[in-house]
Design a protein around this motif. Sequence first.
Motif, PDB file in Angstrom:
ATOM      1  N   TYR A 153      -5.465   3.855   8.331  1.00 20.40           N
ATOM      2  CA  TYR A 153      -6.396   3.154   9.231  1.00 20.40           C
ATOM      3  C   TYR A 153      -7.844   3.439   8.834  1.00 20.40           C
ATOM      4  O   TYR A 153      -8.679   2.531   8.803  1.00 20.40           O
ATOM      5  CB  TYR A 153      -6.137   3.586  10.680  1.00 20.40           C
ATOM      6  N   ASP A 154      -8.129   4.707   8.501  1.00 19.97           N
ATOM      7  CA  ASP A 154      -9.491   5.085   8.127  1.00 19.97           C
ATOM      8  C   ASP A 154      -9.927   4.413   6.826  1.00 19.97           C
ATOM      9  O   ASP A 154     -11.033   3.904   6.721  1.00 19.97           O
ATOM     10  CB  ASP A 154      -9.582   6.603   7.993  1.00 19.97           C
ATOM     11  N   LEU A 155      -9.044   4.389   5.832  1.00 20.88           N
ATOM     12  CA  LEU A 155      -9.426   3.868   4.523  1.00 20.88           C
ATOM     13  C   LEU A 155      -9.391   2.345   4.440  1.00 20.88           C
ATOM     14  O   LEU A 155     -10.316   1.726   3.899  1.00 20.88           O
ATOM     15  CB  LEU A 155      -8.517   4.454   3.440  1.00 20.88           C
ATOM     16  N   TYR A 156      -8.328   1.734   4.969  1.00 20.83           N
ATOM     17  CA  TYR A 156      -8.132   0.308   4.744  1.00 20.83           C
ATOM     18  C   TYR A 156      -8.564  -0.577   5.909  1.00 20.83           C
ATOM     19  O   TYR A 156      -8.974  -1.706   5.688  1.00 20.83           O
ATOM     20  CB  TYR A 156      -6.668   0.021   4.388  1.00 20.83           C
ATOM     21  N   ILE A 157      -8.470  -0.095   7.116  1.00 19.22           N
ATOM     22  CA  ILE A 157      -8.878  -0.905   8.266  1.00 19.22           C
ATOM     23  C   ILE A 157     -10.357  -0.708   8.550  1.00 19.22           C
ATOM     24  O   ILE A 157     -11.120  -1.671   8.656  1.00 19.22           O
ATOM     25  CB  ILE A 157      -8.031  -0.568   9.523  1.00 19.22           C
ATOM     26  N   LEU A 158     -10.795   0.560   8.665  1.00 20.33           N
ATOM     27  CA  LEU A 158     -12.210   0.839   8.914  1.00 20.33           C
ATOM     28  C   LEU A 158     -13.050   0.746   7.647  1.00 20.33           C
ATOM     29  O   LEU A 158     -14.249   0.521   7.716  1.00 20.33           O
ATOM     30  CB  LEU A 158     -12.375   2.229   9.540  1.00 20.33           C
ATOM     31  N   SER A 179       3.913  11.148   9.200  1.00 24.23           N
ATOM     32  CA  SER A 179       3.719   9.697   9.323  1.00 24.23           C
ATOM     33  C   SER A 179       2.531   9.373  10.220  1.00 24.23           C
ATOM     34  O   SER A 179       1.816   8.398   9.969  1.00 24.23           O
ATOM     35  CB  SER A 179       4.992   9.021   9.823  1.00 24.23           C
ATOM     36  N   LEU A 180       2.290  10.193  11.239  1.00 24.84           N
ATOM     37  CA  LEU A 180       1.112   9.991  12.079  1.00 24.84           C
ATOM     38  C   LEU A 180      -0.168  10.211  11.278  1.00 24.84           C
ATOM     39  O   LEU A 180      -1.099   9.402  11.341  1.00 24.84           O
ATOM     40  CB  LEU A 180       1.158  10.928  13.286  1.00 24.84           C
ATOM     41  N   LEU A 181      -0.215  11.290  10.497  1.00 25.68           N
ATOM     42  CA  LEU A 181      -1.401  11.565   9.677  1.00 25.68           C
ATOM     43  C   LEU A 181      -1.612  10.491   8.616  1.00 25.68           C
ATOM     44  O   LEU A 181      -2.747  10.068   8.364  1.00 25.68           O
ATOM     45  CB  LEU A 181      -1.277  12.943   9.019  1.00 25.68           C
ATOM     46  N   VAL A 182      -0.538  10.040   7.996  1.00 26.41           N
ATOM     47  CA  VAL A 182      -0.655   8.995   6.981  1.00 26.41           C
ATOM     48  C   VAL A 182      -1.136   7.693   7.605  1.00 26.41           C
ATOM     49  O   VAL A 182      -1.962   6.986   7.028  1.00 26.41           O
ATOM     50  CB  VAL A 182       0.682   8.809   6.225  1.00 26.41           C
ATOM     51  N   SER A 183      -0.646   7.369   8.800  1.00 29.80           N
ATOM     52  CA  SER A 183      -1.113   6.143   9.459  1.00 29.80           C
ATOM     53  C   SER A 183      -2.584   6.250   9.828  1.00 29.80           C
ATOM     54  O   SER A 183      -3.322   5.264   9.729  1.00 29.80           O
ATOM     55  CB  SER A 183      -0.256   5.817  10.680  1.00 29.80           C
ATOM     56  N   LEU A 184      -3.042   7.438  10.213  1.00 27.35           N
ATOM     57  CA  LEU A 184      -4.468   7.613  10.516  1.00 27.35           C
ATOM     58  C   LEU A 184      -5.330   7.505   9.270  1.00 27.35           C
ATOM     59  O   LEU A 184      -6.412   6.906   9.311  1.00 27.35           O
ATOM     60  CB  LEU A 184      -4.699   8.953  11.217  1.00 27.35           C
ATOM     61  N   HIS A 196       0.829  -1.203   0.000  1.00 28.22           N
ATOM     62  CA  HIS A 196       0.000   0.000   0.000  1.00 28.22           C
ATOM     63  C   HIS A 196       0.864   1.254   0.000  1.00 28.22           C
ATOM     64  O   HIS A 196       1.871   1.329   0.689  1.00 28.22           O
ATOM     65  CB  HIS A 196      -0.931   0.020   1.224  1.00 28.22           C
ATOM     66  N   VAL A 197       0.435   2.246  -0.761  1.00 31.37           N
ATOM     67  CA  VAL A 197       1.198   3.480  -0.896  1.00 31.37           C
ATOM     68  C   VAL A 197       1.319   4.200   0.447  1.00 31.37           C
ATOM     69  O   VAL A 197       2.364   4.778   0.762  1.00 31.37           O
ATOM     70  CB  VAL A 197       0.598   4.391  -1.986  1.00 31.37           C
ATOM     71  N   TYR A 198       0.277   4.155   1.263  1.00 34.26           N
ATOM     72  CA  TYR A 198       0.331   4.847   2.550  1.00 34.26           C
ATOM     73  C   TYR A 198       1.349   4.199   3.484  1.00 34.26           C
ATOM     74  O   TYR A 198       2.097   4.899   4.175  1.00 34.26           O
ATOM     75  CB  TYR A 198      -1.052   4.878   3.217  1.00 34.26           C
ATOM     76  N   PHE A 231     -11.861  14.777   8.097  1.00 33.58           N
ATOM     77  CA  PHE A 231     -10.467  14.390   8.296  1.00 33.58           C
ATOM     78  C   PHE A 231      -9.713  14.280   6.976  1.00 33.58           C
ATOM     79  O   PHE A 231      -8.520  14.560   6.928  1.00 33.58           O
ATOM     80  CB  PHE A 231     -10.378  13.070   9.073  1.00 33.58           C
ATOM     81  N   TRP A 232     -10.399  13.889   5.913  1.00 29.48           N
ATOM     82  CA  TRP A 232      -9.727  13.770   4.626  1.00 29.48           C
ATOM     83  C   TRP A 232      -9.219  15.132   4.148  1.00 29.48           C
ATOM     84  O   TRP A 232      -8.103  15.253   3.643  1.00 29.48           O
ATOM     85  CB  TRP A 232     -10.652  13.153   3.598  1.00 29.48           C
ATOM     86  N   SER A 233     -10.007  16.161   4.321  1.00 23.89           N
ATOM     87  CA  SER A 233      -9.580  17.517   3.958  1.00 23.89           C
ATOM     88  C   SER A 233      -8.471  17.993   4.884  1.00 23.89           C
ATOM     89  O   SER A 233      -7.490  18.609   4.427  1.00 23.89           O
ATOM     90  CB  SER A 233     -10.760  18.486   4.027  1.00 23.89           C
TER      91      SER A 233
END
Length: 149
Positions: free
Chosen positions: A90-95, A82-87, A40-42, A103-105
């Motif tokens: 998590y939002d896109l692929y885990i949840l 890296s914290l924002l990318v991990s969040l 995954h790119v993230y 949050f996306w904006s």
Amino acid sequence: MAFLYCLVKSINTPHKSSLYLAAIMLCSYVLSDYLYIVKHVYLNWIFYDFLTIAFIILAIKKAFVTPSLPAYLIIIGLTINSLLVSLIYYDLYILGTIKEWWFWSFYSISINMIDLLMVASLVLNLDPVNINRYTQTITLKDKSGISNE
């Protein structure tokens, strides 16, 4: 562009710390665009952010880079990125969130602003000597009676 600016600026000076920081950042961003270590790119971006932080810390320990404000700003910026990318991962692929929300904006604006601040710290070379020089220049212009308009 920050790398090229730092390269030109450091040609005739013995202080190459900004150039080394810019080179580390350039390598990180170029490699993260073309060399995928994880699927995954993230996750790839998170990995490269931590790898870049490790290289900057190693460069500081080996005295290639002086422990300066730009180095610390880049480390803090990469940590926040890296914290924002991990969040967002998590939002896109885990949840599995598919409906856009605030949050996306926030993520998009924050990542770009932090990247801009990291580049600005390299270009302006924000160290205490330069900050003092900039403030003295502004103070001298204000005291001379010249309007800033």
